[in-house]
Write an enzyme that holds these catalytic residues in place. Structure first.
Site: not given
Lengths: 499, 165
Positions: A114, A198, A233, A290
């Site tokens: 990431k 973040e 999430h 993917r």
């Protein structure tokens, strides 16, 4: 071309179906807990690759390559999760002389971290969420970032995905605990405890764009998917198109997504995930290199079979359509059916499926990975299947989903079917007004709605009481001090297992 | 036949009688006239005398009944009135709390050992199932009497984990 599917459950079944339509023989792999799993029964050939824990079976690159060699497989499809975004695995397939049904190892590597993907996107001019662009070595670095960017912040596993290995932190005093927990989950699920942080965008929507490319430089987008409804999430309901995206915004999202894909020379199916603020500004979140769990909603509105496209692209074929041939028609919704008890805070509910009735009828598609008589194991993800509907409008799709859910019967284990039904009825969902906090917000009223009226309660009690009554008529008293009741219960337990 | 349904802490009196090819069932003071037929190996169809009907799955383990309508599942205990009396006595004399697993899973970490003092809400252990770590907390304050499990062990739904008294 013989294809080995390095996955399990509904996605392995999905890939086998695509192979079958293309006339490709299939090989399933499985752990010793999955000998009787649907994907294994469904394939032409199967190979056991190790014990139940994923780390000793579905994550074993060497065992999977061996299985491909011994069965003469020429291509390997990784599905999603497990090794799907592992560049080493893609490279190992290529080194073994097999086709990897997905993008190049370089694309996976660039987007898989990431932190690296953020840097690549910034360089390509794709907007990103403010945050640390490198994995942190210590808690103090995260504390410093949080002090600067302000709370809430999100701590994420660098190698994470699929909603695992991340925590939202609202207060400074929770940072340390969350940091340790994410590291621990990252280590156990992804084998890599690197984490980063973040800024958390308030009241956001989660909108992603499907891209599809071939090895000849063609790269197109297939519109967006609305994936805002999430719990812990983890996506719960997805739809396409999004109720807040108009033609102009679709164009901007699509162009940005293709730009992001081009930055890593992408081919095969991939997804660019964006976080969209209330103002309609969107930021690159991550790319999934993917096939996505929710790919069927895109298939339903575009008519493109993404898995067959992936297989053709892997063989060096060109895309079946160009960007201006992409047409979106109607509206599709997907509900992820999990083995979880929505009335008990979504506690996992593995176990024996005593009865299963899947919905049918107009516009209904089941991406199912289980069957009646199957025991859902404790070792893997709780997703059993996906229920997908297509309608001419969003309203029709919602009512169709509601109808399909009413036909869905799973007995023996608890599932999220009632939860989905509750969402489909919710006025805010019907109006298309929600953000990623929606599910948490409506949960208290879910529990009230599950606590139900007396009519069905009386029917339940009556049915149980009549059964008890019939048993007392049929069973002779064996011992003076033992009631017929208890004996009947024991007989029942012997015959039907312990649940 | 008289029974008592134990549901959500309440004891509800029930009476069942045969009535023609069906049954009369009285729950509290509400009497229903119903028929019940088997609809395959797992399902039963219950029909009220006004024609309303329910397709339900009934499963039983001892006195514990689980009746599901698909969207709603009702868990209840059906006992005869005498058994209920005995149970009441047991409930009043029981002093400790046994914490059981609410799901099958694997114990990944133990936070307490026998003899430890715990508060209500103290984390006892982490149970992992289906890729989620679930913290099991003490339902009361007291002292850990017995730990029935060890880290790494796989447990079934309902397995005894820890006793606190």
């Amino acid at each position: 071309m013989k294809v080995l599917i390095a996955n399990r459950g509904e996605i392995a079944v999905r890939v086998i179906r695509a192979c079958r339509e293309l006339g490709f023989p299939t090989v399933a792999v499985h752990s010793d807990a999955d000998r009787a799993a649907l994907h294994v029964l469904f394939a032409d050939q199967s190979v056991e690759i190790g014990p139940a824990p994923s780390s000793k079976s579905y994550l074993r690159i060497d065992a999977i390559i061996d299985a491909a060699r011994t069965t003469g497989a020429e291509a390997i499809h990784p599905g999603y999760g497990f090794l799907a975004e592992n560049a080493l695995f893609a490279q190992a397939c290529i080194d073994a002389g097999m086709l990897f049904v997905g993008p190049s190892p370089d694309s996976i590597r660039a987007m898989g971290s990431k932190t690296e993907s953020r840097q690549r996107m910034i360089a390509a001019g794709v907007p990103v969420v403010p945050g640390l662009s490198e994995a942190v070595a210590s808690l103090s670095e995260i504390e410093a970032f949080a002090a600067e960017a302000g709370f809430p912040v999100m701590i994420k596993a660098s190698a994470g995905g699929g909603g695992k290995g991340l925590r939202l932190v609202e207060r400074k005093e929770d940072l340390s605990n969350a940091f340790e927990r994410v590291k621990s989950e990252a280590k156990s699920f992804f084998g890599d405890d690197a984490v980063y942080a973040e800024k958390f965008i308030a009241s956001p929507r989660h909108i992603e764009v499907q891209i599809l490319g071939d090895q000849h430089g063609n790269l197109i987008h297939l519109g967006e998917r609305e994936c805002t409804l999430q719990r812990r999430h983890q996506k719960v309901v997805e739809e396409s198109p999004s109720p807040v995206v108009d033609e102009a915004m679709r164009e901007r999202l699509g162009v940005t997504a293709v730009q992001a894909g081009r930055a890593v020379n992408y081919y095969s199916a991939g997804t660019i995930e964006f976080l969209m603020g209330e103002d309609g500004d969107f930021y690159f979140l991550e790319m999934n290199t993917r096939l996505q769990v929710e790919h069927p909603v895109t298939e339903m509105v575009t008519g493109v079979d993404l898995v067959k496209e992936q297989l053709r692209v892997a063989q060096g074929g060109t895309l079946q359509l160009s960007q201006d041939q992409v047409r979106m028609s109607g509206h599709a919704i997907e509900c992820r059916i999990y083995a979880e008890d929505s009335s008990r805070n979504f506690a996992p509910s593995p176990g024996l499926i005593r009865y299963l009735n899947l919905p049918q009828g107009p516009g209904v598609r089941n991406e199912n990975g289980v069957y009646q008589g199957y025991t859902v194991p404790i070792h893997y993800d709780p997703m059993l299947s996906k229920l997908v509907v297509h309608g001419s409008t969003r309203e029709e799709a919602i009512l169709r989903m509601k109808r399909a859910l009413s036909e869905y019967r799973v007995e023996g284990i608890d599932t999220t079917v009632p939860f989905h039904s509750f969402i489909m009825d919710h006025p805010e969902f019907r109006a298309g007004r929600f953000d990623t906090g929606f599910i948490e917000k409506i949960l208290p009223s879910l529990n009230e709605s599950l606590a139900q009226g007396t009519a069905s309660f009386d029917a339940a009690v009556a049915a149980a009481a009549i059964s008890a009554f019939e048993q007392s008529q049929n069973v002779q008293l064996p011992h003076a001090q033992d009631s017929a009741w208890r004996r009947a219960g024991r007989l029942e337990a012997l015959g039907r297992g312990t649940r | 036949m008289k029974l008592v349904a134990r549901y959500g802490g309440a004891n509800i009196p029930i009476e069942v009688q045969r009535e023609g090819s069906g049954y009369a069932v009285t729950i509290d003071d509400r009497t229903m006239h119903v028929d019940l037929v088997s609809a395959g190996p797992a399902l039963k169809s219950l029909r009220l005398d006004d024609g309303r009907q329910y397709l339900l799955a009934h499963h039983q383990h001892g006195d514990q009944h689980e009746v599901s309508f698909g969207e709603t599942t009702v868990h209840l205990e059906l006992v005869d009135p005498l058994t209920l009396k005995r149970k009441r006595v047991e409930d009043e004399s029981g002093a400790g709390a046994t914490i059981t697993a609410l799901m099958p899973g694997r114990v990944v970490r133990l936070f307490v050992a026998a003899g430890d003092r715990v508060e209500k809400g103290t984390p006892l252990l982490i149970l992992e199932a289906m890729k989620m770590e679930n913290e099991v907390q003490s339902p009361r304050e007291g002292v850990v009497k017995t730990v029935h499990v060890e880290a790494g062990q796989t447990v079934d739904n309902g397995a005894e984990l820890i006793e606190v008294e």
